[in-house]
Write an enzyme that holds these catalytic residues in place. Structure first.
Site, PDB file in Angstrom:
ATOM      1  CD  GLU A 179      15.251  -1.331  70.745  1.00 17.14           C
ATOM      2  OE1 GLU A 179      15.574  -1.116  69.512  1.00 17.14           O
ATOM      3  OE2 GLU A 179      14.920  -0.540  71.348  1.00 17.14           O
ATOM      4  CG  HIS A 210      14.089   0.480  65.553  1.00 17.32           C
ATOM      5  ND1 HIS A 210      14.019   1.617  64.657  1.00 17.32           N
ATOM      6  CD2 HIS A 210      14.056   0.745  66.818  1.00 17.32           C
ATOM      7  CE1 HIS A 210      13.886   2.629  65.420  1.00 17.32           C
ATOM      8  NE2 HIS A 210      14.155   1.745  66.836  1.00 17.32           N
ATOM      9  CD  GLU A 247      14.268   5.482  67.422  1.00 18.80           C
ATOM     10  OE1 GLU A 247      13.313   4.783  67.863  1.00 18.80           O
ATOM     11  OE2 GLU A 247      15.419   5.021  67.495  1.00 18.80           O
ATOM     12  CG  ASP A 291      18.787  23.028  58.920  1.00 22.52           C
ATOM     13  OD1 ASP A 291      19.289  22.117  58.456  1.00 22.52           O
ATOM     14  OD2 ASP A 291      19.132  24.228  58.882  1.00 22.52           O
ATOM     15  CD  GLU A 342      17.191   0.798  66.336  1.00 21.91           C
ATOM     16  OE1 GLU A 342      17.794   1.663  65.606  1.00 21.91           O
ATOM     17  OE2 GLU A 342      17.375   0.728  67.686  1.00 21.91           O
TER      18      GLU A 342
END
Length: 634
Positions: free
Chosen positions: A331, A334, A353, A403, A306
């Site tokens: 895309e 985005h 995403e 994490d 993107e």
């Protein structure tokens, strides 16, 4: 966002798409450039960068680079604008293999600098520490290595035209530090500009707006100038150079491709202007000016990337019927989720995403209708179920927010993230949800974000009362593994006819007569759900009746080859070999090598033979995945 910013973050906060039609972007004076904030809450600390942005950060990058196709090297200078806290003595940048020749300040005075020891794992590279001595501008003379992981240099034989070489970059997630010395973290947004020289007659495009026509340098080379006047995460600085032409689609949309590919590419993406209009009606103004695309050679490792004002696309999505144009919608989406509001750390990549995949489905619904959108959503849901069945419902990597690492496959960051938002929409209603998501983009435009920030915004601006908060299960969705019980499942009627055909084939071997009239999503559903163990006779009958090996849709061809190779079907081997030699998209390449490798004495020699011929043609992203499968790392 102010509630999460420490005082130093407030200190650091201030008040493409090359086409023939593109107007040059206004070049802002340094004092007028937009500077995005830095988040300093604990969950916003990026462990994949050496940078210390709370001490000193990069706000602007000015590149002046030469492309050397013979040596496969990029070299020149990077001039960085620096914003430092009072008393800061040094700034730390990210590099990976860069050869640093000299560092000077804005007046040409030398600045002392050291390149630290590289971190072997994960591509983190080495820190470049520069003593500031009060400098607000740094000029770094450098050269990128020939094996820079972000860059792929293609020989003429690897292109459609076969005459000229090609170059493209792929920066996500932390690869751009292999060709640009800057602070390579999604939470450290930067404006940028670039002057790029390349041999004629090659054209250069970047993820910024071209400033006028290329300059003839009189030595067989031309210079191209680009500007991105909006702060972006550095992984979105992208370049491509080759024998490419442009064709307009609408007043602000168009496509670049090699001349031999351009006609097919233009026809395939001809709905793009309509998609932009649909996206704006959903979630507000498109803020990047133009939306152009480039269809790259098939070695490109992803479906799409993107990059602002110049989306990079694989040619493998071209099917002739726009059935894979969900990729273009993704895309495009985005441009809001990911480019406009960006995850501050890669452990929150679902903010890019997952939100984008939800948005993509809404664009598909607006442009192609609800049935297609529901079918594509059902395919996403099946991906989630398949991943959870494989790794376990309680696998830590199946939480949306992890994490410091990545989720377990795209089914989590992309599809679970999308179904989280579908579930919220189903509880609060589409009108209220859309209003909230639009304000999220508006209020956090050109800023980094974290899962905690997203959750806090939902609680403050969307959720109405404790009962609704309990029904939404927000924290469980974001921070816990597995799939929460309140998931809004796709409409079972979306694939009712296909699922009946799967059952008939499994029970009696009945091959569906209407397969050719099905949508691509329906054909993919059928191929992905029929029994996995097939005899050679059954595979031959299936191929003959449905024309699987002759399909022009690579999503469907991949499913056929995966099924055939898993059953050691010899007639499919030559086609698989041809496919793997022509296509570098990791989504296809890795699983096919995996299925061959899983066939032990039958498949492993085939995989090794093919890979010996194809490895050098793959991008580092694809190559690294196959290396791990075949045990050929290094």
């Amino acid at each position: 966002m102010r509630r999460f910013a420490a005082p130093l973050a407030l200190l650091l906060t201030s008040t493409a798409c090359t086409t023939m039609e593109a107007a040059p972007a206004p070049v802002a004076a340094a004092a007028d450039r937009m500077v995005s904030p830095i988040l300093t809450s604990p969950e916003a600390v990026d462990t994949l960068t050496h940078a210390q942005p709370q001490v000193a950060r990069v706000t602007h990058v000015a590149l002046d680079l030469d492309l050397d196709f013979d040596a496969k090297r990029v070299g020149g200078t990077a001039e960085l604008s620096v914003l430092a806290a009072p008393g800061a003595e040094e700034i730390v940048l990210d590099t990976n293999g860069l050869e640093i020749a000299q560092v000077t300040d804005g007046q040409g005075g030398a600045l002392s600098h050291t390149v630290g020891e590289p971190v072997a794992e994960g591509g983190k590279g080495a820190p470049l520490t520069i003593r500031l001595d009060g400098a607000e501008t740094l000029r770094i003379a450098y050269r990128a290595p020939a094996d820079a992981s972000a860059l792929q240099w293609l020989s003429p034989e690897q292109t459609k035209g076969g005459v000229h070489p090609f170059l493209f970059s792929q920066g996500q997630a932390i690869l751009n530090r292999s060709w640009i010395p800057t602070q390579d973290s999604p939470g450290i947004r930067q404006t940028w500009e670039a002057r790029i020289t390349a041999p004629a007659p090659l054209d250069v495009v970047m993820s910024g707006v071209r400033q006028g026509e290329p300059e003839d340098l009189g030595n067989g080379r031309r210079a191209f100038t680009f500007v991105m006047d909006k702060p972006v995460p550095p992984y979105l600085i992208a370049i491509a150079a080759g024998d490419i032409d442009f064709r307009a689609i609408g007043p602000r949309t168009g496509v670049w491709a090699e001349p031999a590919t351009l006609d097919r590419a233009w026809r395939e993406v001809n709905d793009t202007e309509e998609m932009v209009v649909a996206a704006e009606e959903l979630y507000g103004e498109y803020r990047w000016g133009r939306y152009d695309m480039i269809v790259l050679p098939p070695a490109f490792p992803y479906g799409g990337m993107e990059n602002p004002v110049m989306t990079f696309l694989t040619p493998t999505f071209i099917a002739g019927d726009r059935s894979n144009n969900g990729l273009v919608a993704h895309e495009l989406a985005h441009s809001w989720s990911g480019n406009l509001v960006t995850n501050a750390v890669w452990g929150d990549s679902w903010l890019n995403e997952g939100v984008t995949t939800y948005f993509e489905n809404r664009i598909v619904e607006a442009v192609y209708g609800k049935q297609r959108a529901e079918q594509e959503a059902a395919l996403m849901f099946a991906n989630i179920r398949e991943t959870l069945a494989e790794v376990g419902e309680d696998a830590p990597g199946t939480a949306l927010s992890t994490d410091g690492g990545y989720q377990l496959g795209s089914a989590i960051a992309y599809d679970k993230g999308a179904f989280f938002l579908r579930t919220v929409e189903s509880v609060v209603g589409r009108e209220r949800f859309d209003s909230w998501l639009r304000q999220w983009f508006d209020n956090h435009a050109f800023q980094p974000a974290t899962s905690e920030l997203f959750l806090a915004d939902m609680m403050e601006n969307l959720v109405q009362g404790e009962a609704e908060a309990d029904a939404l299960m927000l924290r469980e969705w974001i921070f816990e593994p597995g799939l929460p019980a309140n998931v809004a499942k796709p409409d079972p009627a979306a694939f009712a006819a296909v699922d009946a055909a799967v059952s008939a084939y499994a029970a009696e071997g009945t091959i569906p007569a209407g397969y050719a009239q099905w949508s691509s999503a329906e054909r993919q559903r059928f191929l992905d759900n029929i029994p996995k163990q097939r005899t050679a006779e059954q595979l031959a009958a299936l191929n003959e009746a449905l024309g699987l090996s002759g399909t022009g849709n690579n999503e469907e061809l991949f499913l056929w080859l995966e099924l055939a190779l898993a059953n050691r079907y010899e007639p499919a081997v030559p086609q698989a070999e041809e496919f793997l030699a022509e296509v570098g998209r990791a989504k296809f390449v890795r699983p096919l090598f995996q299925v061959l490798w899983d066939q032990d004495e039958w498949g492993r020699p085939i995989a090794q033979r093919i890979y010996a011929e194809t490895r050098d043609s793959y991008h580092a992203v694809t190559r690294g995945g196959v290396d791990r499968i075949l045990g050929t790392e290094g």
